[in-house]
Write an enzyme that holds these catalytic residues in place. Sequence first.
Site, PDB file in Angstrom:
ATOM      1  N   GLU A 232       0.849  -1.205   0.000  1.00  0.00           N
ATOM      2  CA  GLU A 232       0.000   0.000   0.000  1.00  0.00           C
ATOM      3  C   GLU A 232       0.879   1.248   0.000  1.00  0.00           C
ATOM      4  O   GLU A 232       1.809   1.352   0.790  1.00  0.00           O
ATOM      5  CB  GLU A 232      -0.888  -0.020   1.248  1.00  0.00           C
ATOM      6  CG  GLU A 232      -1.724   1.218   1.476  1.00  0.00           C
ATOM      7  CD  GLU A 232      -2.546   1.132   2.750  1.00  0.00           C
ATOM      8  OE1 GLU A 232      -3.271   2.088   3.056  1.00  0.00           O
ATOM      9  OE2 GLU A 232      -2.464   0.089   3.454  1.00  0.00           O
ATOM     10  N   ASP A 234       0.267   5.062   0.613  1.00  0.00           N
ATOM     11  CA  ASP A 234      -0.647   6.134   1.016  1.00  0.00           C
ATOM     12  C   ASP A 234      -0.081   7.475   0.555  1.00  0.00           C
ATOM     13  O   ASP A 234       0.750   8.078   1.242  1.00  0.00           O
ATOM     14  CB  ASP A 234      -0.849   6.135   2.530  1.00  0.00           C
ATOM     15  CG  ASP A 234      -1.631   4.938   3.012  1.00  0.00           C
ATOM     16  OD1 ASP A 234      -2.538   4.501   2.299  1.00  0.00           O
ATOM     17  OD2 ASP A 234      -1.320   4.429   4.107  1.00  0.00           O
ATOM     18  N   GLU A 237      -3.290  10.863   3.154  1.00  0.00           N
ATOM     19  CA  GLU A 237      -4.277  10.632   4.206  1.00  0.00           C
ATOM     20  C   GLU A 237      -4.354  11.934   4.978  1.00  0.00           C
ATOM     21  O   GLU A 237      -3.358  12.372   5.558  1.00  0.00           O
ATOM     22  CB  GLU A 237      -3.847   9.477   5.101  1.00  0.00           C
ATOM     23  CG  GLU A 237      -3.901   8.137   4.393  1.00  0.00           C
ATOM     24  CD  GLU A 237      -3.827   6.982   5.376  1.00  0.00           C
ATOM     25  OE1 GLU A 237      -4.882   6.387   5.651  1.00  0.00           O
ATOM     26  OE2 GLU A 237      -2.716   6.692   5.846  1.00  0.00           O
ATOM     27  N   HIS A 248       3.772   1.632   2.800  1.00  0.00           N
ATOM     28  CA  HIS A 248       3.713   0.420   3.631  1.00  0.00           C
ATOM     29  C   HIS A 248       4.067  -0.756   2.736  1.00  0.00           C
ATOM     30  O   HIS A 248       3.632  -0.802   1.583  1.00  0.00           O
ATOM     31  CB  HIS A 248       2.300   0.166   4.159  1.00  0.00           C
ATOM     32  CG  HIS A 248       1.703   1.221   5.025  1.00  0.00           C
ATOM     33  ND1 HIS A 248       1.646   1.113   6.397  1.00  0.00           N
ATOM     34  CD2 HIS A 248       1.084   2.385   4.710  1.00  0.00           C
ATOM     35  CE1 HIS A 248       1.012   2.171   6.898  1.00  0.00           C
ATOM     36  NE2 HIS A 248       0.668   2.957   5.890  1.00  0.00           N
TER      37      HIS A 248
END
Length: 458
Positions: A232, A234, A237, A248
Amino acid sequence: MFPTLALVSLSFLAIAYGQQVGTLTAETHPKLSVSQCSSGGSCTTVQRSVVLDSNWRWLHDVGGSTNCYTGNTWDDSLCPDPTTCAANCALDGADYSGTYGITTSGNALSLKFVTQGPYSKNIGSRVYLLSEDDSTYEILNLKNQEFTFDVDMSTLPCGLNGALYFVEMDKDGGSGRFPTNKAGSKYGTGYCDTQCPHDIKFINGEANVLDWAGSSNDPNAGSGHYGTCCNEMDIWEANSMGAAVTPHVCTVTSQTRCEGTDCGDGDDRYDGICDKDGCDFNSWRMGDQTFLGPGKTVDTSSKFTVVTQFITADNTTTGDLSEIRRLYVQNGKVIANSKTQIAGMDAFDSITDDFCNAQKTTFGDTNTFEQMGGLATMGDAFEKGMVLVMSIWDDHEAKMLWLDSDYPTDADPSAPGVSRGPCATTSGEPTDVESQSASATVIFSNIKTGPIGSTFAS
């Protein structure tokens, strides 16, 4: 992510097909224009669309309208076990604007937090970008590329998250690997991320009914025996009070169903197959409390542009990912990322393995990011191809304090890394956010991809 809408279900066939498609509501994907840029800054607009995640959809018995799932409970007669449930129940089409508060206009996508639909109240949503064929996910490799978008999150308070990120989902939503999944990406199946969420109702073409337990603090959510894991990235956010960019990584290289220790739940957090903490760059957490927020250098009270560059070691699309750089553009001005202002750390302004190692050491955090390969692993996921996700959600587990407040709440706020934003530790209660900020909306627009330096004017 923690989705919070009950699904409704379809009737059943004697033949064990699986994860059927309903016919009671037509599935029409909202159109969304995006841009593909080339060196020199020439950009071409292409027509794409978005699809709603299957977890939000009406799930009912095949051929009928009896719910297979209501609130946070499965119908035991329709769903006595994973495969029978998949055969008996179908995902139906979505009323994007009326039920879910999802609208598009040209290159802009609007996600409204709470929508009172004709049959129920919807909370939050998650959508994926579809490819040109309107039935498979758009797959992007951002190595040696940059990804740019505009965002207006001025109405998002503490406790909300308007998120834009990439996950390593299957292009077809898993229907190729798992033939019992008849719905596929056209109906938003196949979600995964590094939190290995257990609240996904169908994983690997089977219903996640084993050991299912309704949430104690969310009337529309629950969790099952299995989680669903994958790499993942990101990119964004955020709410009006804070933002983070966080890669991640996992030890697996595609969407993977987990159980037991592999899921990394609870005390097993650092023993699972994915790095749940990631390596985050949050300007406030990294010591600059003047950089992003209402009236600050990046003023979240109005729209701005977010530029993320994925630099490789040899400046090619096949080299190892070595750096993630961040720029902003607002009111015609290019704004460099903030620099770390933490005692004992150099003045980093981008994500590198050196930054991640220094941050983990200084904050006293477990460095599973490095253990699982760091940025090179993130780059490998991009080279395989990742799917763009956009969502709005509140946090029934941790009230979003990990993004915009002091977290953990029992730690000394003056200790390095604990303070992550200006919000009170009492903020972010979902019942408060859902009642007081129902109309909150995040707008993502003007999405562009291309070589480094091609998507914005410097």
